[in-house]
Scaffold this motif. Sequence first.
Motif, PDB file in Angstrom:
ATOM      1  N   ALA A 256      25.740  41.420  11.986  1.00 11.47           N
ATOM      2  CA  ALA A 256      27.035  41.808  11.397  1.00 11.47           C
ATOM      3  C   ALA A 256      27.449  40.771  10.343  1.00 11.47           C
ATOM      4  CB  ALA A 256      28.093  41.937  12.486  1.00 11.47           C
ATOM      5  N   LEU A 257      27.201  39.506  10.626  1.00 13.11           N
ATOM      6  CA  LEU A 257      27.547  38.461   9.636  1.00 13.11           C
ATOM      7  C   LEU A 257      26.696  38.594   8.381  1.00 13.11           C
ATOM      8  CD1 LEU A 257      27.906  35.315  11.951  1.00 13.11           C
ATOM      9  CD2 LEU A 257      29.745  36.465  10.694  1.00 13.11           C
ATOM     10  N   GLU A 258      25.415  38.903   8.576  1.00 17.80           N
ATOM     11  CA  GLU A 258      24.549  39.081   7.400  1.00 17.80           C
ATOM     12  C   GLU A 258      25.016  40.267   6.567  1.00 17.80           C
ATOM     13  OE1 GLU A 258      20.732  39.019   9.854  1.00 17.80           O
ATOM     14  OE2 GLU A 258      20.041  38.250   7.933  1.00 17.80           O
ATOM     15  N   THR A 259      25.382  41.357   7.259  1.00 20.24           N
ATOM     16  CA  THR A 259      25.777  42.584   6.552  1.00 20.24           C
ATOM     17  C   THR A 259      27.097  42.392   5.810  1.00 20.24           C
ATOM     18  OG1 THR A 259      24.705  43.799   8.324  1.00 20.24           O
ATOM     19  CG2 THR A 259      26.090  45.086   6.842  1.00 20.24           C
ATOM     20  N   ILE A 260      28.076  41.792   6.515  1.00 21.56           N
ATOM     21  CA  ILE A 260      29.414  41.671   5.898  1.00 21.56           C
ATOM     22  C   ILE A 260      29.377  40.764   4.663  1.00 21.56           C
ATOM     23  CG2 ILE A 260      30.452  39.680   7.121  1.00 21.56           C
ATOM     24  CD1 ILE A 260      32.897  41.548   7.629  1.00 21.56           C
ATOM     25  N   TYR A 274      24.985  31.425  14.901  1.00 26.98           N
ATOM     26  CA  TYR A 274      26.403  31.727  15.117  1.00 26.98           C
ATOM     27  C   TYR A 274      26.552  32.822  16.176  1.00 26.98           C
ATOM     28  CZ  TYR A 274      27.612  28.918  11.037  1.00 26.98           C
ATOM     29  OH  TYR A 274      27.790  27.878  10.160  1.00 26.98           O
ATOM     30  N   GLY A 275      25.665  33.791  16.125  1.00 31.02           N
ATOM     31  CA  GLY A 275      25.706  34.882  17.105  1.00 31.02           C
ATOM     32  C   GLY A 275      25.470  34.368  18.517  1.00 31.02           C
ATOM     33  N   MET A 276      24.510  33.440  18.665  1.00 26.18           N
ATOM     34  CA  MET A 276      24.214  32.908  20.003  1.00 26.18           C
ATOM     35  C   MET A 276      25.387  32.077  20.515  1.00 26.18           C
ATOM     36  SD  MET A 276      20.181  31.842  20.085  1.00 26.18           S
ATOM     37  CE  MET A 276      20.085  30.881  18.593  1.00 26.18           C
ATOM     38  N   GLY A 305      22.557  19.903  15.070  1.00 30.79           N
ATOM     39  CA  GLY A 305      23.570  19.965  14.010  1.00 30.79           C
ATOM     40  C   GLY A 305      24.190  21.342  13.829  1.00 30.79           C
ATOM     41  N   PHE A 306      24.077  22.213  14.839  1.00 27.27           N
ATOM     42  CA  PHE A 306      24.655  23.557  14.712  1.00 27.27           C
ATOM     43  C   PHE A 306      26.034  23.610  15.381  1.00 27.27           C
ATOM     44  CE2 PHE A 306      19.970  24.758  14.902  1.00 27.27           C
ATOM     45  CZ  PHE A 306      19.858  24.893  13.529  1.00 27.27           C
ATOM     46  N   LYS A 307      26.969  24.204  14.660  1.00 28.03           N
ATOM     47  CA  LYS A 307      28.345  24.279  15.188  1.00 28.03           C
ATOM     48  C   LYS A 307      28.781  25.735  15.290  1.00 28.03           C
ATOM     49  CE  LYS A 307      30.142  19.904  13.497  1.00 28.03           C
ATOM     50  NZ  LYS A 307      29.180  19.439  12.472  1.00 28.03           N
ATOM     51  N   SER A 308      29.891  25.926  15.987  1.00 28.19           N
ATOM     52  CA  SER A 308      30.386  27.299  16.114  1.00 28.19           C
ATOM     53  C   SER A 308      31.015  27.747  14.783  1.00 28.19           C
ATOM     54  CB  SER A 308      31.319  27.328  17.319  1.00 28.19           C
ATOM     55  OG  SER A 308      32.537  27.820  17.042  1.00 28.19           O
ATOM     56  N   LEU A 309      31.018  29.051  14.567  1.00 27.82           N
ATOM     57  CA  LEU A 309      31.456  29.628  13.283  1.00 27.82           C
ATOM     58  C   LEU A 309      32.967  29.499  13.102  1.00 27.82           C
ATOM     59  CD1 LEU A 309      30.621  31.664  10.906  1.00 27.82           C
ATOM     60  CD2 LEU A 309      31.299  33.453  12.484  1.00 27.82           C
ATOM     61  N   LYS A 310      33.351  29.181  11.883  1.00 28.48           N
ATOM     62  CA  LYS A 310      34.787  29.294  11.563  1.00 28.48           C
ATOM     63  C   LYS A 310      34.914  30.679  10.930  1.00 28.48           C
ATOM     64  CE  LYS A 310      35.902  24.994  12.549  1.00 28.48           C
ATOM     65  NZ  LYS A 310      35.155  25.172  13.801  1.00 28.48           N
ATOM     66  N   CYS A 311      35.213  31.661  11.760  1.00 29.04           N
ATOM     67  CA  CYS A 311      35.115  33.051  11.289  1.00 29.04           C
ATOM     68  C   CYS A 311      36.321  33.472  10.474  1.00 29.04           C
ATOM     69  CB  CYS A 311      34.932  33.980  12.487  1.00 29.04           C
ATOM     70  SG  CYS A 311      34.585  35.647  11.993  1.00 29.04           S
ATOM     71  N   LYS A 312      36.059  33.813   9.214  1.00 28.56           N
ATOM     72  CA  LYS A 312      37.174  34.247   8.378  1.00 28.56           C
ATOM     73  C   LYS A 312      37.009  35.712   7.962  1.00 28.56           C
ATOM     74  CE  LYS A 312      34.889  31.839   4.575  1.00 28.56           C
ATOM     75  NZ  LYS A 312      33.655  31.635   5.356  1.00 28.56           N
ATOM     76  N   TYR A 362      38.135  33.002  17.809  1.00 26.26           N
ATOM     77  CA  TYR A 362      38.253  32.606  16.408  1.00 26.26           C
ATOM     78  C   TYR A 362      39.704  32.527  15.935  1.00 26.26           C
ATOM     79  CZ  TYR A 362      33.224  33.472  16.274  1.00 26.26           C
ATOM     80  OH  TYR A 362      31.869  33.438  16.514  1.00 26.26           O
ATOM     81  N   LYS A 363      40.634  32.273  16.894  1.00 22.62           N
ATOM     82  CA  LYS A 363      42.055  32.280  16.450  1.00 22.62           C
ATOM     83  C   LYS A 363      42.372  31.000  15.687  1.00 22.62           C
ATOM     84  CE  LYS A 363      43.514  30.869  21.044  1.00 22.62           C
ATOM     85  NZ  LYS A 363      43.541  31.427  22.327  1.00 22.62           N
TER      86      LYS A 363
END
Length: 363
Positions: A256-260, A274-276, A305-312, A362-363
């Motif tokens: 979904a992130l790739e598509t959007i 990010y999905g995991m 070095g992987f962090k959770s997504l800051k989803c906007k 993601y709030k």
Amino acid sequence: MRQILKVQIKDNKEYLIDISDSSFAKLNQEVFEYTKGQKRLVIMSKKVYKLYSGDLNFSDDEIFILPDGEKEKNYNNYLKIIDRAIQIGLTRKDVIIAVGGGVVGDIAGFAASTYMRGIDFIQIPTTLLSAVDSSVGGKTAIDLPQAKNVIGTFYQPKKVFININFFNTLDDRQYKSGLGEIIKYAFIEESCNYKIPLYLFEFLTLSCQKILEREPLTIIRMIEYCLNLKIAVVSQDEKESGLRKILNFGHTLGHALETITNYKKYAHGEAVIYGMIFIIELSYKREYISYSYYKLSMDLFEKYGFKSLKCKYPTEKLIEIMKKDKKATSKNITLIVPCEKKQVREIKLTPLDIEYAMKELYK
Ligand code: GLY
């Protein structure tokens, strides 16, 4: 160093995967011996052509150069490949060879599986991501503007040559994108029904430094571990009617992130990371996993070095895309979630459940 793995699938389909750090001269010799007497059509990405056409001994008239990027895995380029195959007189006895990452492997495999109802196909992955995932298992595809991988076949290659020297020219971002798919196997190991414990989670934790430094023996071992797990899964469920779905851990939000973002912002492995992380956080919130496993998991991502997504991105739009996922039903979205350490299971959640979880996280 060299490792040979065997993929064995029902209906007597079997092939070898050759993982090595041998010279390109040796690779040339092996490929030429393997395809002796066959006419070759070699599909190569533009970038790979620029970097490696001097090292690889294919002649220009057997090479088809595919422009770079996911958007090139389309119907027009598929037709151009077929057109070229006809032009050079490729017959049923001949072979298509993919030299590149997942895009090249997918479209070349699709062309090989449909040209004259199927001709021989060889994969030579040049990225870490395609070496541990798309070059093995026989998924081939092209995209339509509406959806990724929506036209495709299951068509196994005749042979996979993995030469880790190609990875020397991957930039950090591409290399780490490959690590995304590798970390995935650590979370699913015990659900793969592989006969020997590999302790991949522990291996990735302890060997982090060597992996990031691209130490050749560690890389070969890491690829071997991941592919042993992938082979175990694919040989039990080639066509993804059950078990193979576990390979999609992290992919529902990832796709979904790739598509959007129109495939422009995230490399595939980054989106899967990010999905995991999202699905692990969701699983902890819903008490599918313990705090200690949650913490252990986050520590592994952090180490690399992987962090959770800051989803906007608008949650509603992401969910609309998830609903189009091949695994979704009309009411529910299918997700692969962790349950125990190194084990995953399939659950179905309503779009509303996912919307709620995303808004919370993601709030
Ligand atoms: N990339 C997931 C699979 O091969 O099934």
